[in-house]
Write an enzyme that holds these catalytic residues in place. Structure first.
Site: not given
Ligand code: GLN
Length: 199
Positions: A52-54, A84, A111, A140-141, A176, A178
């Protein structure tokens, strides 16, 4: 007569890719538990910290009173699996700028390492001791591990960059696992959770 208790794996449910992890936990025959409050950690045998967004996840675990309890659970031996952003949450040091979050793994992470043109891509990579062949890894990023201490085992690299690591009961992947139907990473994490359950 011995009674087998299903292994319970929590999925941190504050932000990010939660439902896909829940499905994978089911597919490896473990019981998923959504974790939003400290009480939800009771009786767990492992916890997944999704992508997600850490920065956001870091703020929310503090807001929901999960920050200390997650650290204490991990220090008590409960396995954690960060994917991630989850990997960034686990790192002792985040390169360049901000304060670390849970700071449990002896790694330095960077990051958004793979550049704008490659914001999101899939690569088949070997994950030592887990994939027995190639694993379809979705990035993803994604972050990568810039430096790892001696006690940290490097499980996978891509373009010479470390993208999966394990330190005892702590597991982290820059990608990821998942987001495909491959369950081998979750199966491996389930075994760590079973070892903890057996103690
Ligand atoms: N770039 C995100 C971060 O720095 C991580 C991306 C992800 O989890 N897919 O937190």
């Amino acid at each position: 007569m011995s009674v087998t208790v299903t292994v319970k794996i929590g999925v941190l449910n504050v932000q990010g890719a939660v439902s896909e992890h829940v499905d994978h936990v089911k597919w490896v025959d473990a019981e998923p538990v959504l974790v939003k409050h400290a009480d939800d950690l009771v009786d767990l045998h492992g916890l997944i910290i999704p992508g997600g967004e850490s920065t956001t996840i870091g703020k929310l675990i503090r807001k929901y009173g999960l920050f200390e309890p997650i650290i204490e659970s991990a220090q008590g031996g409960m396995p954690l699996f960060g994917t991630c952003a989850g990997m960034i949450l686990l790192a002792k040091k985040i390169e360049g700028h901000e304060e670390p979050h849970l700071a449990l793994m002896d790694v330095v992470v960077n990051r958004n390492s793979f550049g704008r043109q490659r914001e999101s891509f899939e690569a088949d990579i070997e994950v030592q001791g887990i994939s027995d062949g190639l694993f379809p890894a979705v990035f993803i990023r994604a972050p990568h591990v810039v430096a790892a201490d001696q006690g940290v085992k490097v499980l996978a690299t891509l373009d010479g960059r470390i993208v999966a690591v394990q330190q005892n009961h702590l597991l982290a992947a820059a990608f990821h696992p998942e987001l495909t139907e491959d369950v081998r990473m979750h199966g491996y994490f389930k075994r760590l959770a079973e070892q903890y359950q057996a103690k």
